[in-house]
Design a protein around this motif. Structure first.
Motif, PDB file in Angstrom:
ATOM      1  N   LEU A  74       0.828  -1.205   0.000  1.00  0.00           N
ATOM      2  CA  LEU A  74       0.000   0.000   0.000  1.00  0.00           C
ATOM      3  C   LEU A  74       0.863   1.257   0.000  1.00  0.00           C
ATOM      4  O   LEU A  74       0.524   2.253  -0.651  1.00  0.00           O
ATOM      5  CB  LEU A  74      -0.929  -0.008   1.219  1.00  0.00           C
ATOM      6  N   VAL A  75       1.974   1.228   0.723  1.00  0.00           N
ATOM      7  CA  VAL A  75       2.900   2.364   0.699  1.00  0.00           C
ATOM      8  C   VAL A  75       3.481   2.516  -0.707  1.00  0.00           C
ATOM      9  O   VAL A  75       3.591   3.624  -1.242  1.00  0.00           O
ATOM     10  CB  VAL A  75       4.031   2.174   1.734  1.00  0.00           C
ATOM     11  N   THR A  76       3.840   1.395  -1.308  1.00  0.00           N
ATOM     12  CA  THR A  76       4.366   1.417  -2.677  1.00  0.00           C
ATOM     13  C   THR A  76       3.330   1.982  -3.643  1.00  0.00           C
ATOM     14  O   THR A  76       3.652   2.798  -4.518  1.00  0.00           O
ATOM     15  CB  THR A  76       4.765  -0.002  -3.115  1.00  0.00           C
ATOM     16  N   ALA A  77       2.072   1.568  -3.487  1.00  0.00           N
ATOM     17  CA  ALA A  77       1.008   2.047  -4.364  1.00  0.00           C
ATOM     18  C   ALA A  77       0.829   3.553  -4.240  1.00  0.00           C
ATOM     19  O   ALA A  77       0.628   4.251  -5.235  1.00  0.00           O
ATOM     20  CB  ALA A  77      -0.299   1.328  -4.036  1.00  0.00           C
ATOM     21  N   ARG A  78       0.907   4.070  -3.014  1.00  0.00           N
ATOM     22  CA  ARG A  78       0.758   5.517  -2.830  1.00  0.00           C
ATOM     23  C   ARG A  78       1.934   6.254  -3.477  1.00  0.00           C
ATOM     24  O   ARG A  78       1.750   7.295  -4.115  1.00  0.00           O
ATOM     25  CB  ARG A  78       0.665   5.868  -1.348  1.00  0.00           C
ATOM     26  N   THR A  79       3.135   5.715  -3.327  1.00  0.00           N
ATOM     27  CA  THR A  79       4.313   6.334  -3.938  1.00  0.00           C
ATOM     28  C   THR A  79       4.209   6.313  -5.460  1.00  0.00           C
ATOM     29  O   THR A  79       4.517   7.293  -6.138  1.00  0.00           O
ATOM     30  CB  THR A  79       5.593   5.608  -3.484  1.00  0.00           C
ATOM     31  N   GLN A  80       3.770   5.180  -6.006  1.00  0.00           N
ATOM     32  CA  GLN A  80       3.587   5.083  -7.451  1.00  0.00           C
ATOM     33  C   GLN A  80       2.512   6.052  -7.936  1.00  0.00           C
ATOM     34  O   GLN A  80       2.617   6.598  -9.038  1.00  0.00           O
ATOM     35  CB  GLN A  80       3.219   3.652  -7.828  1.00  0.00           C
ATOM     36  N   LEU A 123      11.442   6.640  -0.157  1.00  0.00           N
ATOM     37  CA  LEU A 123      10.249   5.944  -0.660  1.00  0.00           C
ATOM     38  C   LEU A 123      10.480   5.401  -2.070  1.00  0.00           C
ATOM     39  O   LEU A 123      10.004   4.312  -2.418  1.00  0.00           O
ATOM     40  CB  LEU A 123       9.044   6.887  -0.643  1.00  0.00           C
ATOM     41  N   TRP A 124      11.214   6.148  -2.885  1.00  0.00           N
ATOM     42  CA  TRP A 124      11.566   5.658  -4.221  1.00  0.00           C
ATOM     43  C   TRP A 124      12.422   4.404  -4.110  1.00  0.00           C
ATOM     44  O   TRP A 124      12.184   3.412  -4.809  1.00  0.00           O
ATOM     45  CB  TRP A 124      12.316   6.748  -4.979  1.00  0.00           C
ATOM     46  N   ARG A 125      13.399   4.438  -3.214  1.00  0.00           N
ATOM     47  CA  ARG A 125      14.275   3.282  -3.030  1.00  0.00           C
ATOM     48  C   ARG A 125      13.477   2.075  -2.525  1.00  0.00           C
ATOM     49  O   ARG A 125      13.707   0.938  -2.937  1.00  0.00           O
ATOM     50  CB  ARG A 125      15.382   3.651  -2.039  1.00  0.00           C
ATOM     51  N   MET A 126      12.513   2.342  -1.640  1.00  0.00           N
ATOM     52  CA  MET A 126      11.704   1.272  -1.078  1.00  0.00           C
ATOM     53  C   MET A 126      10.965   0.478  -2.143  1.00  0.00           C
ATOM     54  O   MET A 126      10.808  -0.735  -2.040  1.00  0.00           O
ATOM     55  CB  MET A 126      10.688   1.865  -0.097  1.00  0.00           C
ATOM     56  N   MET A 127      10.521   1.159  -3.208  1.00  0.00           N
ATOM     57  CA  MET A 127       9.753   0.471  -4.250  1.00  0.00           C
ATOM     58  C   MET A 127      10.536  -0.674  -4.871  1.00  0.00           C
ATOM     59  O   MET A 127       9.955  -1.632  -5.379  1.00  0.00           O
ATOM     60  CB  MET A 127       9.337   1.471  -5.338  1.00  0.00           C
TER      61      MET A 127
END
Length: 213
Positions: A74-80, A123-127
């Motif tokens: 969900l965090v990835t989806a928000r970042t995307q 957050l970019w790195r996390m993806m």
């Protein structure tokens, strides 16, 4: 004259109230996870800390999300979603009726991606760091694939001879090349392109891939 009985506003159904509360908790949980990722990365992300951040018991956190993998998705989806919005804002007004214009659109996409990575580094790195133990849900896969339209659509104008399958592979290849330059640069590896030259070199890379000198 008889008095009228005041009409009470109909109360919200209990189920709707519960759903609203759960949605608010989910939003707060995603924001809390983002904050901690920005402060200490994904490796330091603990369910107990997040539960305390949003004021619920540890068991209550798992009434909001199934597990930590689900939360990271969900965090990835928000970042995307933010990246999608950045692409749309920076490139949506650019024309793409000719090959030259399509190349310029691709350059703008690459430069926007570099800027987003710099401004949202944790957050970019996390993806790309997150490893999900279960198969990727269909909605998450579709979220990722939708971002490729910003590469695939202009590339189809630049290389109209390619089949749909070949175009998909070529779009992924171009993205991987640009991503590699950015990733190595932001990780400050020894072989990295100097930070002040990254935008220029990425532009050269995209133009060269499109056969523009």
């Amino acid at each position: 004259m008889p008095t009228k009985t005041p009409v009470k506003a109909s109360a919200k159904p209990a189920s709707a109230t519960t759903a609203d509360r759960r949605q608010a908790q989910l939003g707060a949980l995603i924001s809390a996870a983002e904050k901690r990722i920005c402060e200490s990365g994904t490796h330091g992300l603990k369910a107990r800390d997040l539960a305390a951040d949003i004021g619920v018991a540890l068991g209550g956190l798992y009434n909001i999300v199934q597990d930590m993998d689900a939360l990271l998705l969900l965090v990835t989806a928000r970042t995307q979603g933010r990246l999608d919005a950045a692409f749309a804002q920076q490139t949506g007004h650019l024309p793409m009726t000719s090959r030259t214009e399509a190349v310029e659109r691709l350059v703008a996409v690459a430069e926007t991606y570099l800027r987003f990575a710099r401004e949202n580094l944790p957050l970019w790195r996390m993806m790309f760091e997150v490893r999900i133990s279960a198969p990727l849900p269909e909605w998450a896969a579709q979220d990722q694939l939708r971002l490729f339209r910003y590469v695939g659509e202009p590339l189809s104008v630049v290389m109209p001879h390619l089949s749909a399958e070949a175009l998909t592979v070529r779009a992924r290849t171009l993205f991987s090349a640009v991503h590699g330059v950015i990733y190595i640069g932001l990780e400050e590896r020894l072989i990295a392109v100097p930070a002040q030259q990254q935008a220029e070199e990425i532009s050269w890379l995209v133009r060269s891939a499109c056969g523009v000198s």
